[in-house]
Design a protein around this motif. Structure first.
Motif, short mmCIF file in Angstrom:
data_model
loop_
_atom_site.label_atom_id
_atom_site.label_comp_id
_atom_site.label_asym_id
_atom_site.label_seq_id
_atom_site.Cartn_x
_atom_site.Cartn_y
_atom_site.Cartn_z
N VAL A 144 0.84 -1.20 0.00
CA VAL A 144 0.00 0.00 0.00
C VAL A 144 0.87 1.25 0.00
O VAL A 144 0.56 2.24 -0.68
CB VAL A 144 -0.96 -0.01 1.21
CG1 VAL A 144 -1.70 1.32 1.33
CG2 VAL A 144 -1.96 -1.16 1.08
N TRP A 145 1.97 1.20 0.75
CA TRP A 145 2.88 2.35 0.77
C TRP A 145 3.51 2.55 -0.61
O TRP A 145 3.59 3.68 -1.11
CB TRP A 145 3.94 2.17 1.84
CG TRP A 145 5.02 3.23 1.87
CD1 TRP A 145 6.36 3.04 1.94
CD2 TRP A 145 4.84 4.66 1.83
NE1 TRP A 145 7.02 4.24 1.95
CE2 TRP A 145 6.10 5.25 1.88
CE3 TRP A 145 3.71 5.48 1.75
CZ2 TRP A 145 6.30 6.62 1.85
CZ3 TRP A 145 3.90 6.87 1.72
CH2 TRP A 145 5.17 7.42 1.78
N LEU A 146 3.94 1.47 -1.26
CA LEU A 146 4.57 1.60 -2.57
C LEU A 146 3.62 2.21 -3.60
O LEU A 146 4.01 3.09 -4.37
CB LEU A 146 5.04 0.24 -3.06
CG LEU A 146 6.48 -0.17 -2.77
CD1 LEU A 146 6.80 -1.52 -3.41
CD2 LEU A 146 7.47 0.87 -3.26
N LEU A 147 2.38 1.77 -3.61
CA LEU A 147 1.46 2.30 -4.63
C LEU A 147 1.13 3.75 -4.36
O LEU A 147 0.95 4.54 -5.29
CB LEU A 147 0.22 1.42 -4.76
CG LEU A 147 -0.90 1.48 -3.73
CD1 LEU A 147 -1.92 2.55 -4.09
CD2 LEU A 147 -1.60 0.12 -3.65
N ASN A 148 1.08 4.14 -3.08
CA ASN A 148 0.81 5.54 -2.78
C ASN A 148 2.03 6.43 -3.00
O ASN A 148 1.91 7.55 -3.50
CB ASN A 148 0.30 5.68 -1.34
CG ASN A 148 -1.18 5.37 -1.23
OD1 ASN A 148 -2.02 6.18 -1.55
ND2 ASN A 148 -1.49 4.15 -0.79
N GLY A 210 -1.50 10.00 -14.55
CA GLY A 210 -2.71 9.93 -13.75
C GLY A 210 -2.60 8.88 -12.66
O GLY A 210 -1.70 8.04 -12.65
N ASP A 211 -3.54 8.93 -11.72
CA ASP A 211 -3.51 8.01 -10.58
C ASP A 211 -3.69 6.55 -11.00
O ASP A 211 -3.15 5.65 -10.35
CB ASP A 211 -4.60 8.39 -9.57
CG ASP A 211 -4.29 9.66 -8.82
OD1 ASP A 211 -3.19 10.22 -9.04
OD2 ASP A 211 -5.13 10.12 -8.03
N ALA A 212 -4.44 6.31 -12.06
CA ALA A 212 -4.65 4.94 -12.52
C ALA A 212 -3.32 4.29 -12.88
O ALA A 212 -3.06 3.13 -12.53
CB ALA A 212 -5.59 4.92 -13.72
N GLY A 213 -2.46 5.03 -13.58
CA GLY A 213 -1.18 4.49 -13.98
C GLY A 213 -0.16 4.43 -12.88
O GLY A 213 0.55 3.43 -12.71
N SER A 214 -0.07 5.50 -12.09
CA SER A 214 0.96 5.54 -11.04
C SER A 214 0.68 4.52 -9.95
O SER A 214 1.59 3.81 -9.49
CB SER A 214 1.06 6.95 -10.45
OG SER A 214 -0.16 7.36 -9.87
N GLY A 215 -0.57 4.42 -9.51
CA GLY A 215 -0.91 3.43 -8.49
C GLY A 215 -0.69 2.02 -9.00
O GLY A 215 -0.18 1.15 -8.27
N SER A 220 2.28 -3.01 -8.80
CA SER A 220 2.86 -4.03 -9.66
C SER A 220 4.33 -4.25 -9.35
O SER A 220 4.81 -5.40 -9.26
CB SER A 220 2.68 -3.66 -11.14
OG SER A 220 1.32 -3.62 -11.49
N LEU A 221 5.08 -3.17 -9.17
CA LEU A 221 6.49 -3.30 -8.82
C LEU A 221 6.65 -3.96 -7.45
O LEU A 221 7.55 -4.79 -7.25
CB LEU A 221 7.16 -1.93 -8.85
CG LEU A 221 7.30 -1.28 -10.23
CD1 LEU A 221 7.78 0.15 -10.11
CD2 LEU A 221 8.24 -2.09 -11.12
N GLY A 222 5.77 -3.60 -6.52
CA GLY A 222 5.82 -4.24 -5.21
C GLY A 222 5.55 -5.73 -5.30
O GLY A 222 6.24 -6.54 -4.66
N LEU A 242 16.57 -1.28 -5.75
CA LEU A 242 16.22 -0.68 -7.04
C LEU A 242 15.19 0.45 -6.89
O LEU A 242 15.20 1.41 -7.66
CB LEU A 242 15.69 -1.75 -7.99
CG LEU A 242 16.69 -2.79 -8.50
CD1 LEU A 242 15.96 -3.87 -9.29
CD2 LEU A 242 17.77 -2.15 -9.35
N LEU A 243 14.30 0.33 -5.91
CA LEU A 243 13.23 1.31 -5.71
C LEU A 243 13.66 2.47 -4.80
O LEU A 243 12.85 3.30 -4.41
CB LEU A 243 12.01 0.62 -5.10
CG LEU A 243 11.28 -0.37 -6.02
CD1 LEU A 243 10.38 -1.30 -5.20
CD2 LEU A 243 10.47 0.37 -7.07
N GLY A 244 14.95 2.54 -4.50
CA GLY A 244 15.45 3.44 -3.47
C GLY A 244 15.15 4.91 -3.66
O GLY A 244 14.82 5.62 -2.69
#
Length: 336
Positions: A144-148, A210-215, A220-222, A242-244
């Motif tokens: 949840v933190w990663l997507l936000n 947009g939020d649809a893509g970024s979230g 997905s990366l998480g 990698l996500l640093g």
């Protein structure tokens, strides 16, 4: 040959679909109009990240049919990705209250972890740790933190796209390094779906994610990082490395705003990358700097951890220390 066609199809579909979405947004006046909290100066179409979502999710059943991914992983990625993207899409076209957005985000994370079988064992200082139920709680919060944070960090032209492309390239190299080149196709497909969009989003951006893509990219990366941990415990640390750039900037900014009593769900321009962009007067140097940090600093350390000659936690500390210095240097979280 099928793999090559899949790779070409994903980048092609994303590229063309983003152009179509841009025309649609312009015809319906779906524009991100600059205000006092914006980092751009020209009204710009938004919602192009839907192309990433559709291009990537469409090939997941094919990967299941080819036995590259197990069907539980396919169902996990499809269900969680669609739910997060739908919540973001609704928010892009209106407003979804924060509590309902979070409910959707947590539901997506729990759904995916259930199909994944939870968080696997991981290694700390050479010791294999079984996290049990507590690990699943931590993994849910992590997702949840990663997507936000990905939503928070999508604030200047190209930065979120470049971060995803670099992370996916690194993830593919990690699989190759540990002898699972067959799985490298998954992050490569997500990276190419993002690259098709990046053509339109590279500074100066002609459409926003947009939020649809970024979230969607965030969760997905998480999920790909957790999937990698099931392949090899060290790979979880490698993905976190990698996500640093995004993790450090967003976490510093959030903590300082919380301590100051700000409403953290409100838009702002106090991330380090936003201060850097204003100082330089352009988005491009900051976006390229993020790419450089990813490829020439974080990627080598993540590979070092993957081969087992550097402890994962030590690798994270080593990788993140200069990023903390940069966050302080560029005033992450300071009041505007």
């Amino acid at each position: 040959m099928i793999i090559l066609w899949l790779l070409l199809a994903v980048v092609g579909v994303s590229l063309v679909m983003t152009g179509v979405l841009r025309k649609y947004a312009l015809s319906r006046s779906l524009l991100d109009v600059p205000n006092s909290r914006s980092s751009h100066a020209v009204p710009t179409p938004r919602g192009g990240g839907v192309a990433i979502v559709l291009a990537f999710l469409a090939v997941l059943p094919i990967l299941g049919w080819m036995s590259i991914l197990t069907w539980p992983v396919v169902v996990a990625l499809l269900g969680a990705g669609l739910l997060v993207a739908m919540v973001g899409f609704l928010d892009d076209h209106g407003h979804v209250p924060a509590r309902w957005r979070l409910l959707g985000h947590f539901s997506a994370a729990v759904w995916a972890l259930w199909w994944f079988g939870g968080l696997p064992q991981f290694v700390i200082f050479g010791t294999l740790i079984d996290p049990g139920w507590f690990g699943n709680v931590v993994a849910t919060i992590y997702l949840v933190w990663l997507l936000n944070l990905y939503n928070f960090m999508d604030g200047i032209d190209g930065i979120a796209s470049v971060e995803a492309v670099c992370t996916c390239l690194g993830g593919a190299m990690l699989y190759w390094l540990v002898g699972r080149a067959d799985l490298a196709i998954v992050p490569l497909l997500l990276g190419l779906a993002t690259a098709g969009f990046l053509y339109w989003n590279f500074p100066p951006a002609r459409i926003f994610m947009g939020d649809a893509g970024s979230g969607f990219l965030g969760i997905s990366l998480g999920l790909l990082s957790i999937q990698a941990a099931w392949v090899s415990p060290d790979l979880l640390w490698s993905w976190i490395i990698l996500l640093g750039v995004f993790v450090v900037d967003s976490t510093w900014t959030l903590m300082r705003r919380l301590l100051r009593g700000d409403k953290v769900y409100e838009a702002h321009r106090s991330h380090a990358y936003q201060y850097a962009a204003r100082k330089l007067g352009k988005h491009l140097p900051v976006t390229l700097a993020v790419a450089g940090i990813n490829l020439f600093w974080l990627l080598p350390i993540s590979l070092w951890v993957a081969v087992g000659t550097l402890d994962g936690l030590v690798g994270v500390v080593l990788a993140y220390l200069p990023l903390h210095v940069l966050a302080i240097r560029y005033r992450a979280g300071e009041k505007e």
